[in-house]
Scaffold this active site. Structure first.
Site, PDB file in Angstrom:
ATOM      1  N   CYS A 213       0.823  -1.213   0.000  1.00 44.68           N
ATOM      2  CA  CYS A 213       0.000   0.000   0.000  1.00 44.68           C
ATOM      3  C   CYS A 213       0.856   1.261   0.000  1.00 44.68           C
ATOM      4  O   CYS A 213       0.427   2.312  -0.449  1.00 44.68           O
ATOM      5  CB  CYS A 213      -0.917   0.029   1.220  1.00 44.68           C
ATOM      6  SG  CYS A 213      -1.590  -1.559   1.634  1.00 44.68           S
TER       7      CYS A 213
HETATM    8  N1  PMP Z   1      -4.929  -2.979   7.862  1.00 46.89           N
HETATM    9  C1  PMP Z   1      -3.883  -3.795   7.698  1.00 46.89           C
HETATM   10  C2  PMP Z   1      -3.153  -4.298   8.923  1.00 46.89           C
HETATM   11  C3  PMP Z   1      -3.483  -4.194   6.412  1.00 46.89           C
HETATM   12  O1  PMP Z   1      -2.442  -5.010   6.248  1.00 46.89           O
HETATM   13  C4  PMP Z   1      -4.196  -3.708   5.297  1.00 46.89           C
HETATM   14  C5  PMP Z   1      -3.762  -4.090   3.901  1.00 46.89           C
HETATM   15  N2  PMP Z   1      -3.991  -5.418   3.616  1.00 46.89           N
HETATM   16  C6  PMP Z   1      -5.295  -2.867   5.518  1.00 46.89           C
HETATM   17  C7  PMP Z   1      -5.614  -2.511   6.812  1.00 46.89           C
HETATM   18  C8  PMP Z   1      -6.085  -2.297   4.368  1.00 46.89           C
HETATM   19  O2  PMP Z   1      -6.691  -3.278   3.620  1.00 46.89           O
HETATM   20  P1  PMP Z   1      -7.397  -2.924   2.223  1.00 46.89           P
HETATM   21  O3  PMP Z   1      -6.320  -2.329   1.366  1.00 46.89           O
HETATM   22  O4  PMP Z   1      -7.856  -4.265   1.737  1.00 46.89           O
HETATM   23  O5  PMP Z   1      -8.503  -2.000   2.491  1.00 46.89           O
END
Ligand code: PMP
Length: 385
Positions: A318
């Protein structure tokens, strides 16, 4: 092709795909009063039961969202906005996911005060420092259950004893890997993600303990008990429900298997000279091996591994676009160059011991070749420090 990047994305289980396909063409809107509408309503309520069952919650406490990011936004911004009369101070740990950190930053621009709870060199929240940060006007504390990047698991039960105010826990990385039980943890809000338990992407949920109030952040027609507007993603939610049902049944056995592979992987990686484990040696996710290789860059290791068919990551997918060293690795006290030499190997349902052995065969020559091109390493070899 050994895929060791489950932390960035997981394949969807075939049993889940079947469930999604079953409802993919279903026209019913769960808010419609006719029978197809009722059918759609039943599909999502069944999924809600399954998700609630996985974390020992009541189905009425589950709000479906578009994923963990939205659930984190709803927990932090939605809670703060709703409860600002009680206080305007919130605390998040220094190693939270960027969706938590950025929600906290948004609140800072909107009249709230935010403190970051520091962690030790293993990534464990310092309980004494957390306790010192709590004030009379602290309305919310957000601490993740486990960190996807370094694997460290927090002791939420102990944190709960210190935190007398509302506690939000991001359980995205831990769900399906270790026990996630909202009663035992004492969490007031808990973030869940479907893909991390081999369900479809773009679906998640926020557990909201009875009596905890938030303001919706996606405004619409009052769906999800008025907490999240917008027509529900019926097939996606059904898939999440199926994934939760499977996780409930299989997570313990699966974690044992993952742990064995992880231990062999870590042991093999640490045999490479000047290689160190990131995160806690014992209190870590059963599928996470995060290591740092001195003198070289994680990015070049990833590209060289990719040429051998091995997929892993340098940290959070991310935030990889920013090229900044990971805030998680900085928070555990690594120097910039140490953070840049880090690689995260994450295992999952379809990982096999052969994948681990393949990595352990292919990686040492890659590290050696990259180090031969590293001026820092050559300087050390020639006795220059
Ligand atoms: N919280 C954590 C601990 C994550 O690792 C992630 C990414 N997988 C997220 C939140 C956000 O997830 P998403 O991008 O699927 O919304």
């Amino acid at each position: 092709m050994p895929y060791l990047d489950y932390v960035a994305g997981s394949p969807v289980d075939e049993r889940v795909v079947e469930e999604i396909v079953k409802y993919f063409r279903h026209p019913g809107n769960p808010s419609s009063v006719h029978s197809l509408g009722l059918e759609a309503r039943n599909i999502i309520e069944e999924a809600r039961n399954r998700v609630a069952n996985l974390i020992n919650a009541d189905p009425s406490e589950i709000i479906f969202t578009s994923g963990a990011t939205e659930a984190n936004n709803l927990a932090i911004i939605g809670y703060a906005m709703r409860n600002k009369r009680r206080g305007t101070h919130i605390i998040v740990s220094a190693i939270e996911h960027i969706s938590v950190i950025n929600s906290a930053k948004f609140l800072m621009k909107n009249g709230f005060e935010v403190d970051y709870a520091p962690v030790d060199k293993f990534g464990k929240v310092r309980l004494d420092e957390l306790e010192n940060l709590i004030r009379d006007d602290t309305i919310l504390v957000s601490i993740q259950h486990a960190n996807p990047e370094i694997g460290t698991v927090q002791d939420i039960h102990e944190i709960r004893e210190i935190v007398r105010t509302t506690l939000h826990v991001d359980a995205t990385a831990s769900l399906g890997k270790i026990e996630v039980d909202v009663e035992r943890m004492g969490a007031d809000m808990l973030t869940l993600s479907s893909n991390d338990i081999y369900g479809p992407r773009g679906v998640g949920a926020l557990y909201l303990r009875k009596g905890v109030r938030v303001n919706p952040i996606v405004l619409g027609g009052g769906q999800e008990s008025g907490m999240r507007g917008g027509t529900e993603n019926v097939p996606g939610i059904a898939g999440f429900g199926k994934a939760a049902e499977i996780a409930k049944e299989e997570w313990k056995r699966e974690s044992e298997r993952l742990r064995e592979m992880r231990d062999r992987l870590i042991e093999g990686l640490l045999r490479i000279e000047d290689t160190f484990l990131n995160g806690h040696p014992e209190e870590r996710l059963p599928n996470n091996a995060s290591v740092r290789f001195s003198y070289i860059e994680g990015e070049s290791i990833l590209l060289s591994m990719d040429m051998e068919g091995i997929q892993a990551s340098t940290g959070s997918a991310c935030t990889s676009k920013t090229l900044q060293p990971s805030h998680v690795l900085m928070a555990i006290g690594l120097k910039h160059e140490e953070a840049h030499g880090s690689v995260v190997f994450s295992l999952g349902r379809w990982s096999r011991m052969e994948d681990v052995d393949y990595v352990l065969e292919k990686l040492p020559p890659i590290i050696e070749r990259l180090r031969m091109m590293s001026p820092l390493y050559m300087k050390k070899k020639s006795g220059g420090g």
